[in-house]
Design a protein around this motif. Structure first.
Motif, PDB file in Angstrom:
ATOM      1  N   LEU A 144       0.839  -1.193   0.000  1.00 35.57           N
ATOM      2  CA  LEU A 144       0.000   0.000   0.000  1.00 35.57           C
ATOM      3  C   LEU A 144       0.880   1.250   0.000  1.00 35.57           C
ATOM      4  N   PRO A 145       0.468   2.305  -0.703  1.00 36.16           N
ATOM      5  CA  PRO A 145       1.328   3.492  -0.845  1.00 36.16           C
ATOM      6  C   PRO A 145       1.674   4.133   0.494  1.00 36.16           C
ATOM      7  N   ALA A 146       2.832   4.729   0.529  1.00 38.34           N
ATOM      8  CA  ALA A 146       3.248   5.490   1.706  1.00 38.34           C
ATOM      9  C   ALA A 146       2.393   6.730   1.853  1.00 38.34           C
ATOM     10  N   SER A 147       2.192   7.147   3.085  1.00 36.01           N
ATOM     11  CA  SER A 147       1.460   8.373   3.377  1.00 36.01           C
ATOM     12  C   SER A 147       1.904   8.857   4.759  1.00 36.01           C
ATOM     13  N   PRO A 148       1.502  10.057   5.155  1.00 36.82           N
ATOM     14  CA  PRO A 148       1.891  10.548   6.482  1.00 36.82           C
ATOM     15  C   PRO A 148       1.327   9.736   7.641  1.00 36.82           C
ATOM     16  N   TYR A 200       1.974   9.562  18.260  1.00 36.13           N
ATOM     17  CA  TYR A 200       3.152  10.221  18.836  1.00 36.13           C
ATOM     18  C   TYR A 200       2.854  11.703  19.005  1.00 36.13           C
ATOM     19  N   GLU A 201       3.019  12.192  20.203  1.00 36.31           N
ATOM     20  CA  GLU A 201       2.757  13.608  20.451  1.00 36.31           C
ATOM     21  C   GLU A 201       3.814  14.500  19.819  1.00 36.31           C
ATOM     22  N   ARG A 202       5.037  13.986  19.735  1.00 36.18           N
ATOM     23  CA  ARG A 202       6.146  14.770  19.179  1.00 36.18           C
ATOM     24  C   ARG A 202       6.973  13.905  18.235  1.00 36.18           C
ATOM     25  N   TRP A 203       7.590  14.570  17.252  1.00 38.55           N
ATOM     26  CA  TRP A 203       8.456  13.867  16.316  1.00 38.55           C
ATOM     27  C   TRP A 203       9.567  13.110  17.049  1.00 38.55           C
ATOM     28  N   ALA A 204      10.117  13.674  18.100  1.00 40.56           N
ATOM     29  CA  ALA A 204      11.232  13.044  18.804  1.00 40.56           C
ATOM     30  C   ALA A 204      10.867  11.648  19.307  1.00 40.56           C
ATOM     31  N   GLU A 205       9.606  11.420  19.669  1.00 39.07           N
ATOM     32  CA  GLU A 205       9.180  10.103  20.147  1.00 39.07           C
ATOM     33  C   GLU A 205       9.229   9.085  19.011  1.00 39.07           C
ATOM     34  N   LEU A 206       8.714   9.484  17.855  1.00 44.01           N
ATOM     35  CA  LEU A 206       8.747   8.598  16.698  1.00 44.01           C
ATOM     36  C   LEU A 206      10.177   8.374  16.231  1.00 44.01           C
ATOM     37  N   GLU A 207      10.960   9.419  16.199  1.00 44.04           N
ATOM     38  CA  GLU A 207      12.357   9.298  15.786  1.00 44.04           C
ATOM     39  C   GLU A 207      13.083   8.267  16.647  1.00 44.04           C
ATOM     40  N   SER A 208      12.872   8.331  17.949  1.00 45.93           N
ATOM     41  CA  SER A 208      13.505   7.374  18.858  1.00 45.93           C
ATOM     42  C   SER A 208      13.046   5.955  18.578  1.00 45.93           C
ATOM     43  N   ALA A 239       7.148  15.133  10.292  1.00 50.85           N
ATOM     44  CA  ALA A 239       7.503  15.816  11.542  1.00 50.85           C
ATOM     45  C   ALA A 239       6.629  17.028  11.827  1.00 50.85           C
ATOM     46  N   HIS A 240       6.107  17.661  10.774  1.00 53.22           N
ATOM     47  CA  HIS A 240       5.304  18.878  10.949  1.00 53.22           C
ATOM     48  C   HIS A 240       3.865  18.571  11.358  1.00 53.22           C
ATOM     49  N   LEU A 241       3.507  17.289  11.461  1.00 51.58           N
ATOM     50  CA  LEU A 241       2.106  16.912  11.675  1.00 51.58           C
ATOM     51  C   LEU A 241       1.759  16.625  13.128  1.00 51.58           C
ATOM     52  N   GLU A 242       2.626  16.970  14.054  1.00 49.55           N
ATOM     53  CA  GLU A 242       2.403  16.617  15.456  1.00 49.55           C
ATOM     54  C   GLU A 242       0.997  16.980  15.919  1.00 49.55           C
TER      55      GLU A 242
END
Length: 258
Positions: A144-148, A200-208, A239-242
């Motif tokens: 399935l295609p990638a999406s945010p 994820y409330e913040r990008w940093a959580e997903l990044e980790s 990252a801008h979608l928090e």
């Protein structure tokens, strides 16, 4: 490469989140969990063992072949006396025949060299009219295609070589149905599920999460440098979608023991 489920460095890979309401609603649409005896095969860190108990199961047994995973599961579920864990293989749980009402396996069968022994064991331990529920991804789910929200798709966009790994391990619908039928299951059907994996409330959580390869065995096929490149790409996309909502698409097979 590939994930080593027996390596203590991966002990926290399958903990740190809860089963989402999208999954809970899907299970409730299949059956009423209240009072049922559940066997969660390939339970990992016990996320879904705990969820079955929260749905009202009378007892939940989590079975996994990895002592490392089970240590995390015990810690995750220690406050619920309805949940126990056993170190067992999927094809040899050691449970008595006709002793459970639900056999559940999420993200298990794509790791198995063959499906037959698992489904035979599931049929053996299930009581009459018991239900086997298997949740996994086919190649249709994977492609399935990638999406945010479905950013697993970015994994394959950035590293197409992962497609070969996925193609080798992902179950085909017809093969799963055939194995269930051969084991004696009836009323076999397949459903589709968009499951919210985590918000994820913040990008940093997903990044980790990504850098630690948490709950994503396919990322163990990448080098550390490749993984950093992938995370940088995903950062540009989401990252801008928090808050960031991550969803995965699954196929859920259901069969009943007559």
């Amino acid at each position: 490469m590939g994930i080593d489920f027996h390596d203590e460095a991966n002990q926290s890979s399958y903990i740190g989140r809860s089963a989402d309401e999208t999954w809970r609603q899907s299970m409730r649409s299949i059956l009423a969990p209240e009072g049922k005896r559940v066997l969660d095969v390939g339970c990992g860190g016990g996320i879904y063992s705990k969820a079955w108990a929260e749905l009202g199961a009378a007892t939940v047994i989590g079975a996994d072949f990895s002592e490392v995973m089970l240590k995390a599961a015990w810690d995750h579920c220690r406050e619920d006396s309805r949940i126990t864990f056993l170190r067992r293989a999927a094809h040899a749980t050691g449970l008595e025949a006709d002793s459970v009402d639900i056999v559940f396996a999420r993200a298990l069968i794509h790791h198995l060299p063959e499906y037959g022994p698992f489904f035979e064991e599931a049929a053996r331990v299930l009581a009459p009219e018991g239900m086997c529920i298997v949740q996994d991804r086919t190649m249709n789910d994977v492609l399935l295609p990638a999406s945010p929200t479905h950013f697993r798709g970015y994994f394959l966009e950035q590293f197409p070589q992962l497609l070969e790994k996925e193609a080798r391990r992902r179950p085909e619908d017809a093969a799963v149905r055939a194995a269930m039928e051969e084991a004696g299951f009836v009323r076999i059907e397949a459903r589709q599920l968009w499951e919210t994996r985590r918000t994820y409330e913040r990008w940093a959580e997903l990044e980790s999460d990504l850098l630690e390869r948490k709950g994503r065995s396919i990322l163990h096929e990448l080098t550390d440098e490749e993984l950093r490149r992938l995370v940088g790409h995903i950062e540009q996309k989401v990252a801008h979608l928090e808050p960031i909502v991550e969803q995965d698409h699954w196929t859920v097979w259901i069969g009943v023991k007559p």
